[in-house]
Design a protein around this motif. Structure first.
Motif, PDB file in Angstrom:
ATOM      1  N   ILE A 137       0.834  -1.208   0.000  1.00 51.01           N
ATOM      2  CA  ILE A 137       0.000   0.000   0.000  1.00 51.01           C
ATOM      3  C   ILE A 137       0.867   1.255   0.000  1.00 51.01           C
ATOM      4  O   ILE A 137       0.618   2.207  -0.753  1.00 51.01           O
ATOM      5  CB  ILE A 137      -0.950  -0.003   1.214  1.00 51.01           C
ATOM      6  CG1 ILE A 137      -1.949  -1.160   1.097  1.00 51.01           C
ATOM      7  CG2 ILE A 137      -1.689   1.329   1.319  1.00 51.01           C
ATOM      8  CD1 ILE A 137      -2.763  -1.399   2.355  1.00 51.01           C
ATOM      9  N   GLU A 138       1.897   1.245   0.837  1.00 49.61           N
ATOM     10  CA  GLU A 138       2.776   2.418   0.927  1.00 49.61           C
ATOM     11  C   GLU A 138       3.485   2.685  -0.395  1.00 49.61           C
ATOM     12  O   GLU A 138       3.548   3.827  -0.859  1.00 49.61           O
ATOM     13  CB  GLU A 138       3.807   2.210   2.038  1.00 49.61           C
ATOM     14  CG  GLU A 138       4.752   3.395   2.213  1.00 49.61           C
ATOM     15  CD  GLU A 138       5.777   3.175   3.312  1.00 49.61           C
ATOM     16  OE1 GLU A 138       6.637   4.057   3.496  1.00 49.61           O
ATOM     17  OE2 GLU A 138       5.729   2.118   3.976  1.00 49.61           O
ATOM     18  N   PHE A 139       4.003   1.617  -1.017  1.00 48.39           N
ATOM     19  CA  PHE A 139       4.744   1.818  -2.259  1.00 48.39           C
ATOM     20  C   PHE A 139       3.828   2.295  -3.385  1.00 48.39           C
ATOM     21  O   PHE A 139       4.235   3.094  -4.230  1.00 48.39           O
ATOM     22  CB  PHE A 139       5.450   0.528  -2.683  1.00 48.39           C
ATOM     23  CG  PHE A 139       6.427   0.735  -3.802  1.00 48.39           C
ATOM     24  CD1 PHE A 139       7.729   1.135  -3.540  1.00 48.39           C
ATOM     25  CD2 PHE A 139       6.043   0.570  -5.131  1.00 48.39           C
ATOM     26  CE1 PHE A 139       8.629   1.361  -4.573  1.00 48.39           C
ATOM     27  CE2 PHE A 139       6.929   0.791  -6.165  1.00 48.39           C
ATOM     28  CZ  PHE A 139       8.232   1.184  -5.887  1.00 48.39           C
ATOM     29  N   GLY A 183       3.650   4.592 -14.087  1.00 55.75           N
ATOM     30  CA  GLY A 183       3.355   5.835 -13.393  1.00 55.75           C
ATOM     31  C   GLY A 183       4.050   7.056 -13.972  1.00 55.75           C
ATOM     32  O   GLY A 183       4.671   7.016 -15.035  1.00 55.75           O
ATOM     33  N   ASP A 184       3.943   8.159 -13.231  1.00 57.23           N
ATOM     34  CA  ASP A 184       4.547   9.416 -13.658  1.00 57.23           C
ATOM     35  C   ASP A 184       6.057   9.372 -13.429  1.00 57.23           C
ATOM     36  O   ASP A 184       6.609   8.353 -13.004  1.00 57.23           O
ATOM     37  CB  ASP A 184       3.908  10.599 -12.924  1.00 57.23           C
ATOM     38  CG  ASP A 184       4.012  10.473 -11.404  1.00 57.23           C
ATOM     39  OD1 ASP A 184       4.914   9.766 -10.909  1.00 57.23           O
ATOM     40  OD2 ASP A 184       3.188  11.087 -10.707  1.00 57.23           O
ATOM     41  N   LYS A 189      10.667   6.472 -11.455  1.00 58.53           N
ATOM     42  CA  LYS A 189      12.057   6.414 -10.991  1.00 58.53           C
ATOM     43  C   LYS A 189      12.215   5.420  -9.849  1.00 58.53           C
ATOM     44  O   LYS A 189      13.132   4.596  -9.842  1.00 58.53           O
ATOM     45  CB  LYS A 189      12.508   7.809 -10.549  1.00 58.53           C
ATOM     46  CG  LYS A 189      13.983   7.898 -10.191  1.00 58.53           C
ATOM     47  CD  LYS A 189      14.372   9.336  -9.881  1.00 58.53           C
ATOM     48  CE  LYS A 189      15.858   9.432  -9.537  1.00 58.53           C
ATOM     49  NZ  LYS A 189      16.266  10.840  -9.248  1.00 58.53           N
ATOM     50  N   LYS A 190      11.308   5.476  -8.878  1.00 59.09           N
ATOM     51  CA  LYS A 190      11.424   4.544  -7.754  1.00 59.09           C
ATOM     52  C   LYS A 190      10.993   3.136  -8.164  1.00 59.09           C
ATOM     53  O   LYS A 190      11.489   2.145  -7.624  1.00 59.09           O
ATOM     54  CB  LYS A 190      10.637   5.040  -6.542  1.00 59.09           C
ATOM     55  CG  LYS A 190       9.133   4.881  -6.579  1.00 59.09           C
ATOM     56  CD  LYS A 190       8.549   5.165  -5.189  1.00 59.09           C
ATOM     57  CE  LYS A 190       7.082   4.787  -5.094  1.00 59.09           C
ATOM     58  NZ  LYS A 190       6.559   4.939  -3.713  1.00 59.09           N
ATOM     59  N   ALA A 191      10.083   3.037  -9.153  1.00 58.05           N
ATOM     60  CA  ALA A 191       9.672   1.728  -9.657  1.00 58.05           C
ATOM     61  C   ALA A 191      10.832   1.040 -10.372  1.00 58.05           C
ATOM     62  O   ALA A 191      11.017  -0.175 -10.251  1.00 58.05           O
ATOM     63  CB  ALA A 191       8.485   1.875 -10.598  1.00 58.05           C
ATOM     64  N   LEU A 196      14.748  -3.357 -10.489  1.00 57.50           N
ATOM     65  CA  LEU A 196      16.125  -3.845 -10.588  1.00 57.50           C
ATOM     66  C   LEU A 196      16.513  -4.657  -9.355  1.00 57.50           C
ATOM     67  O   LEU A 196      17.184  -5.690  -9.468  1.00 57.50           O
ATOM     68  CB  LEU A 196      17.087  -2.667 -10.776  1.00 57.50           C
ATOM     69  CG  LEU A 196      17.041  -1.981 -12.144  1.00 57.50           C
ATOM     70  CD1 LEU A 196      17.866  -0.700 -12.130  1.00 57.50           C
ATOM     71  CD2 LEU A 196      17.541  -2.923 -13.241  1.00 57.50           C
ATOM     72  N   GLU A 197      16.086  -4.206  -8.185  1.00 51.23           N
ATOM     73  CA  GLU A 197      16.360  -4.950  -6.949  1.00 51.23           C
ATOM     74  C   GLU A 197      15.618  -6.285  -6.950  1.00 51.23           C
ATOM     75  O   GLU A 197      16.147  -7.308  -6.502  1.00 51.23           O
ATOM     76  CB  GLU A 197      15.942  -4.112  -5.738  1.00 51.23           C
ATOM     77  CG  GLU A 197      16.823  -2.887  -5.510  1.00 51.23           C
ATOM     78  CD  GLU A 197      16.289  -1.984  -4.414  1.00 51.23           C
ATOM     79  OE1 GLU A 197      15.134  -2.208  -3.967  1.00 51.23           O
ATOM     80  OE2 GLU A 197      17.011  -1.054  -4.006  1.00 51.23           O
ATOM     81  N   PHE A 198      14.399  -6.270  -7.461  1.00 51.87           N
ATOM     82  CA  PHE A 198      13.580  -7.480  -7.545  1.00 51.87           C
ATOM     83  C   PHE A 198      14.239  -8.511  -8.462  1.00 51.87           C
ATOM     84  O   PHE A 198      14.343  -9.693  -8.128  1.00 51.87           O
ATOM     85  CB  PHE A 198      12.195  -7.094  -8.069  1.00 51.87           C
ATOM     86  CG  PHE A 198      11.238  -8.240  -8.221  1.00 51.87           C
ATOM     87  CD1 PHE A 198      10.679  -8.852  -7.115  1.00 51.87           C
ATOM     88  CD2 PHE A 198      10.874  -8.692  -9.485  1.00 51.87           C
ATOM     89  CE1 PHE A 198       9.783  -9.905  -7.251  1.00 51.87           C
ATOM     90  CE2 PHE A 198       9.978  -9.734  -9.634  1.00 51.87           C
ATOM     91  CZ  PHE A 198       9.434 -10.341  -8.518  1.00 51.87           C
TER      92      PHE A 198
END
Length: 236
Positions: A137-139, A183-184, A189-191, A196-198
């Motif tokens: 939810i937070e992400f 997203g925007d 950027k955070k996605a 990449l971490e995933f």
């Protein structure tokens, strides 16, 4: 040990029941390089034509080729969506498919309810989902909308939620049809960082893409497909 192995894998699609539709036959023939066949049920297209390969731990596989080359079909065969017509496909390890992020989600249910529905399809138990639901939810940045039906969401909001769910639970094998951009600018950027971490946590990545630069950047091995064949298999 995580692995993906195909042995003389062939997949035919049935197209329609009547073999007498000459115009459609001509279109299918043109689109598939002539890889069509007639059987008792009508016309079938050969989407994957007698290919063999072995992918092992640590490999980042890129699938390239023109539209209709067989890339998406191969991804779905690895995911278990399509069964071989002949030959075999053997997969060892858990799989997360990012081919359709919103698969199984219902617009009449709330975002919160859809978290659990999507996770059921991913084979994740309710108790495990509860441990991560706050992070999802937070992400997603949905705030109070998480308690509202998804029919009230914009397309971007729906994709943010689906992406947040699918990239929460690590898997041995990650399947992607084109690199995800969600997203925007700020969320994207955070996605990108999260994705990449995933992927880094996975043993094998199989990515189909038309973006040569992305393939070069991400993949260690590239299969070039052409009308269902593997035309070239080389290390990047």
């Amino acid at each position: 040990m995580t692995s993906i192995k195909a042995n003389n894998l062939t997949i035919f699609y049935p197209i329609f029941d009547s073999s007498s539709r000459s115009l459609k036959k001509a279109v299918v023939r043109a689109a598939t390089g002539g890889k069509i066949a007639n059987d008792a049920h009508g016309i079938s297209v050969c989407a994957i034509d007698n290919i063999s390969f072995s992918f092992g731990e640590g490999e980042r596989i890129g699938l390239v080729g023109h539209n209709g080359a067989g890339k998406s079909t191969l991804l779905r065969a690895i995911a278990g969506v399509y069964a071989p017509t002949s030959g075999s496909m053997a997969v060892k390890g858990s799989i997360v498919s990012l081919l359709d992020l919103s698969l199984g989600m219902d617009n009449e249910f709330t975002g919160y309810e859809n978290i659990f529905m999507r996770c059921v399809l991913m084979g994740i138990g309710k108790s495990e989902v509860k441990k991560h639901v706050d992070d999802i939810i937070e992400f997603s940045e949905l705030g109070e909308y998480i308690r509202m039906p998804m029919r009230t969401y914009s397309t971007g909001m729906s994709l943010r939620l689906a992406f947040s769910i699918c990239t929460t639970f690590p898997s041995d094998i990650v399947l992607m049809d084109e690199w995800l951009s969600v997203g925007d600018a700020d969320f994207s950027k955070k996605a990108e960082k999260r994705l990449l971490e995933f992927i880094k946590k996975s043993s094998i990545l199989v990515l189909a893409s038309h973006d040569a630069e992305q393939i070069k950047k991400i993949c260690t091995r590239v299969l070039t497909m052409d009308h269902g064949h593997v035309k070239e298999d080389k290390f990047n």
